[in-house]
Design a protein around this motif. Structure first.
Motif, PDB file in Angstrom:
ATOM      1  N   GLN A  50      27.963  46.443  61.736  1.00 61.52           N
ATOM      2  CA  GLN A  50      29.044  45.455  61.806  1.00 61.52           C
ATOM      3  C   GLN A  50      30.379  46.065  61.390  1.00 61.52           C
ATOM      4  OE1 GLN A  50      28.363  41.874  59.502  1.00 61.52           O
ATOM      5  NE2 GLN A  50      29.868  40.749  60.703  1.00 61.52           N
ATOM      6  N   GLN A  54      33.830  46.154  63.520  1.00 65.48           N
ATOM      7  CA  GLN A  54      35.017  45.506  62.968  1.00 65.48           C
ATOM      8  C   GLN A  54      36.161  46.492  62.729  1.00 65.48           C
ATOM      9  OE1 GLN A  54      33.184  43.423  59.651  1.00 65.48           O
ATOM     10  NE2 GLN A  54      33.192  41.497  60.809  1.00 65.48           N
ATOM     11  N   ALA A 107      25.317  45.658  66.265  1.00 65.12           N
ATOM     12  CA  ALA A 107      26.301  44.579  66.231  1.00 65.12           C
ATOM     13  C   ALA A 107      27.032  44.536  67.564  1.00 65.12           C
ATOM     14  CB  ALA A 107      27.305  44.799  65.098  1.00 65.12           C
ATOM     15  N   LEU A 109      30.442  42.646  68.640  1.00 64.34           N
ATOM     16  CA  LEU A 109      31.572  41.856  68.168  1.00 64.34           C
ATOM     17  C   LEU A 109      32.489  41.518  69.328  1.00 64.34           C
ATOM     18  CD1 LEU A 109      33.415  40.722  65.860  1.00 64.34           C
ATOM     19  CD2 LEU A 109      34.438  43.012  65.770  1.00 64.34           C
ATOM     20  N   CYS A 116      30.316  37.614  66.026  1.00 68.08           N
ATOM     21  CA  CYS A 116      29.545  38.859  65.931  1.00 68.08           C
ATOM     22  C   CYS A 116      28.056  38.550  65.917  1.00 68.08           C
ATOM     23  CB  CYS A 116      29.930  39.622  64.659  1.00 68.08           C
ATOM     24  SG  CYS A 116      29.147  41.242  64.536  1.00 68.08           S
TER      25      CYS A 116
END
Length: 192
Positions: A50, A54, A107, A109, A116
């Motif tokens: 993640q 991000q 992940a 996103l 997400c």
């Protein structure tokens, strides 16, 4: 369709993602990959996957960003990339006749909506009994020093396996395509 971005500099992940025949670009996220105190291997790979996605969200608005991270676990301990012949030999001999579980965090996103999807996909390799001569021959032939577990499953490393188990063999290489397709479909992306 939102543009697809792979948050990775890994050649292996790039090759896997190309199998889906979708256009994508790559960018390497700059994050600290150190584990947190008391963090389990599963928590670590989920957090890092993640964080990688991000880390690129601000510079890539309106993208679907794929983050992935993987660790190998032997006898309850995370083993990393060996980087050297000696460390790789040590890892493979320790894994001889044992099972190594690869945990791959994934992940996806949507940097436009902020949504997400996050998962961890396990895959276990049951190793053959390995003698030092076989290990050294393998390491000299393939030089898998940038691979967690000290082998390349997509190459000669498969000869070290007795058997494997898990929901998605591509997770062993570092990008679980079956689960990624589920995530892409949830974002409305059609796979050719």
């Amino acid at each position: 369709m939102l543009p697809l971005l792979l948050a990775s500099s890994s050649v292996y992940r790039r090759e896997l993602l190309a199998r889906l025949q979708l256009p994508f670009t790559c960018s390497s996220p700059d994050i600290d990959e150190s584990p947190l105190a008391g963090e389990s291997a599963i928590e670590l790979v989920r957090r890092l996957a993640q964080a990688k996605a991000q880390a690129l969200a601000a510079s890539h608005p309106g993208h679907l960003i794929i983050g992935s991270d993987q660790v190998a676990v032997l006898d309850g301990k995370i083993i990393g990339k060996p980087h050297t012949f000696d460390k790789a030999r040590e890892q493979l001999l320790a894994a001889s006749g044992a099972s190594v579980t690869f945990l791959t965090g994934l992940a996806l996103l949507n940097s436009q909506s902020g949504h997400c999807q996050l998962d961890c996909i396990p895959f276990t390799v049951h190793m053959r009994t390995l003698d030092p001569a076989r290990v050294e021959h393998y390491l000299r032939a393939e030089q898998p020093y940038d691979c967690a577990g000290s082998f390349k499953a997509e190459g000669l490393g498969v000869s070290l396996f007795q058997r494997t188990e898990g929901p998605d063999a591509t997770s062993l290489v570092g990008l679980p395509l079956i689960r990624l397709v589920d995530m892409l479909l949830a974002e409305g992306i059609q796979i050719p």
